[in-house]
Design a protein around this motif. Structure first.
Motif, mmCIF file in Angstrom:
data_model
loop_
_atom_site.group_PDB
_atom_site.id
_atom_site.type_symbol
_atom_site.label_atom_id
_atom_site.label_comp_id
_atom_site.label_asym_id
_atom_site.label_seq_id
_atom_site.Cartn_x
_atom_site.Cartn_y
_atom_site.Cartn_z
ATOM 1 N N THR A 235 57.242 40.288 -3.927
ATOM 2 C CA THR A 235 58.475 40.289 -3.236
ATOM 3 C C THR A 235 58.321 39.526 -1.798
ATOM 4 O O THR A 235 57.022 39.755 -1.530
ATOM 5 N N PRO A 236 59.219 39.236 -1.019
ATOM 6 C CA PRO A 236 58.805 38.846 0.193
ATOM 7 C C PRO A 236 58.220 39.677 1.195
ATOM 8 O O PRO A 236 57.189 39.423 2.043
ATOM 9 N N ASP A 237 58.726 40.983 0.949
ATOM 10 C CA ASP A 237 57.930 41.959 1.834
ATOM 11 C C ASP A 237 56.490 42.373 1.278
ATOM 12 O O ASP A 237 55.612 42.431 2.231
ATOM 13 N N GLU A 238 56.240 42.476 0.006
ATOM 14 C CA GLU A 238 55.016 42.393 -0.283
ATOM 15 C C GLU A 238 53.894 41.230 0.200
ATOM 16 O O GLU A 238 53.026 41.439 0.520
ATOM 17 N N PHE A 239 54.509 39.884 0.113
ATOM 18 C CA PHE A 239 53.623 38.992 0.424
ATOM 19 C C PHE A 239 53.431 38.841 2.013
ATOM 20 O O PHE A 239 52.295 38.413 1.994
ATOM 21 N N GLY A 240 54.316 39.086 2.625
ATOM 22 C CA GLY A 240 54.143 39.172 4.267
ATOM 23 C C GLY A 240 53.089 39.835 4.494
ATOM 24 O O GLY A 240 52.421 39.598 5.432
ATOM 25 N N ALA A 289 58.811 31.966 1.171
ATOM 26 C CA ALA A 289 58.702 33.239 0.926
ATOM 27 C C ALA A 289 58.706 34.161 2.322
ATOM 28 O O ALA A 289 59.404 35.275 2.388
ATOM 29 N N LEU A 290 58.064 33.753 3.280
ATOM 30 C CA LEU A 290 57.913 34.306 4.563
ATOM 31 C C LEU A 290 59.237 34.316 5.269
ATOM 32 O O LEU A 290 59.635 35.323 6.040
ATOM 33 N N GLY A 291 59.966 33.298 5.368
ATOM 34 C CA GLY A 291 61.219 33.198 6.177
ATOM 35 C C GLY A 291 60.753 33.211 7.480
ATOM 36 O O GLY A 291 59.668 32.736 7.778
ATOM 37 N N ALA A 292 61.706 32.864 8.488
ATOM 38 C CA ALA A 292 61.511 32.325 9.859
ATOM 39 C C ALA A 292 61.098 33.696 10.702
ATOM 40 O O ALA A 292 60.227 33.294 11.855
ATOM 41 N N ASP A 293 60.981 34.992 10.462
ATOM 42 C CA ASP A 293 60.557 35.988 11.495
ATOM 43 C C ASP A 293 59.335 36.467 11.288
ATOM 44 O O ASP A 293 59.037 37.114 11.999
#
Length: 351
Positions: A235-240, A289-293
């Protein structure tokens, strides 16, 4: 349709590939010999994938041809591509490919890289809106089933260590391509298996060395390839969180483009040009996956832009050592820069 190249169009790349997939020589065979009878020319051993110097390049070049049918090709070129694919992706010719891989000499040939690209070719045919694509998919079904089973058996048997090379044996790229193919054809069982293997091999983020200098014939960055895989498997949170841990102890800026001086004297020299392309597509997947933030996103964006500046200097049709494989990588990069095709998780619900 213009590509990441300032001076090349998709039509230019397609015309190049129409030539290379039908060029039998020079050729590099990947085959175990068990008798004198195994010594045959490429067109007899692999009557579909006999061009492009080696089997795996022929496979992914056919993927390019199918993929680019979704682009705005001229009617003349589109007709030529469809006719070529209908001949090459016939049940008779693919039947001989199945025979080859069912023989002792084909048991490990082109594993895992070529097998994973074959699954992506099959998936692209299955999702294509081209009228003849149903026929191509049906012809490819037995070969895809054979190589999918063998690939999953092979990858499952690697435990506990993946292969982290910068060339064809790389485990992460095989998993990434297979994961993509499984999602495109809604194969939930394979998706679950690949996601599980990705987490098993790379979930702890160690021991990949981010920011390391590449080897002289690398066309993959092992860490970035693992990053692209995990961006798709988590998931994006897991990957971050995974990414922050993975790069925490790395020296310097891991997103900077390596210096590349192409060597026209040998085929392997062009690998480093391909390295810029694969690094760019991996970074595009990671950025999505990370997004801009995320804390790494600003430097990642700068690094991707630097890579693309270098990629635009590549001449993909300048010599057979480039033309037999680099066009595919550029089209795949275009896919990633445009957001990729639909890769939503069917089994996991992660996307």
């Amino acid at each position: 349709m213009r590509t990441v190249f300032a001076e090349f169009t998709v039509e230019d790349l397609v015309r190049t590939v129409v030539g290379t997939v039908t060029q039998e020589y020079p050729h590099k065979l990947d085959q175990e010999l068990n008798s004198d009878g195994d010594l045959k020319p490429p067109r007899e051993l692999n009557p579909t994938f006999y061009g492009c110097y080696d089997w795996h390049s022929a496979v992914h070049s056919h993927w390019l041809l199918v993929r680019c049918l979704a682009s705005s090709l001229s009617s003349e070129l589109r007709k030529a591509v469809v006719e070529l694919l209908t001949v090459h992706l016939s049940e008779e010719r693919i039947g001989q490919e199945v025979k080859f891989f069912g023989s002792p000499g084909g048991r490990t040939s082109e594993r895992p890289y070529g097998w994973a690209w074959l699954l992506l070719l099959h998936a692209e045919c299955a999702r294509s809106s081209e009228m003849a694509a149903n026929q191509w998919t049906k012809a490819l079904n037995p070969l895809a089933a054979l190589l999918r089973g063998r690939l999953m058996d092979y990858l499952s048997g690697l435990a506990p260590y993946p292969i982290r090379s910068g060339t064809h044996a790389n485990t992460a790229l095989a998993l990434q391509l297979t994961l993509e193919a499984s999602r495109l054809v809604h194969d939930a069982d394979t998706e679950r298996s690949v996601t599980s293997l990705a987490l098993q091999f790379f979930g702890d983020s160690a021991p990949a060395t981010w920011g390391a200098v590449p080897s002289g014939t690398d066309f993959l960055s092992a860490p970035l390839t693992e990053g692209a895989l995990m961006a798709e498997a988590m998931t994006p949170d897991e990957f971050g969180g995974w990414l922050s841990q993975a790069v925490s102890d790395s020296p310097g800026d891991v997103w900077r483009a390596p210096l590349v001086a192409a060597d026209d004297a040998n085929f392997g020299g062009a690998h480093l040009e391909g390295l810029l392309v694969t690094r760019a597509w991996s970074m595009a997947i990671v950025a999505r996956a990370l997004g801009a933030d995320h804390p790494h996103s600003p430097k990642l964006a700068l690094g991707l832009a630097e890579h693309l500046d270098r990629v635009r200097q590549i001449q993909p049709a300048a010599g057979f050592h480039r033309a037999h494989w680099l066009p595919t990588f550029l089209v795949y990069l275009e896919d990633q820069l445009s957001g990729g095709v639909d890769r939503r998780g069917i089994a996991s619900g992660r996307r």
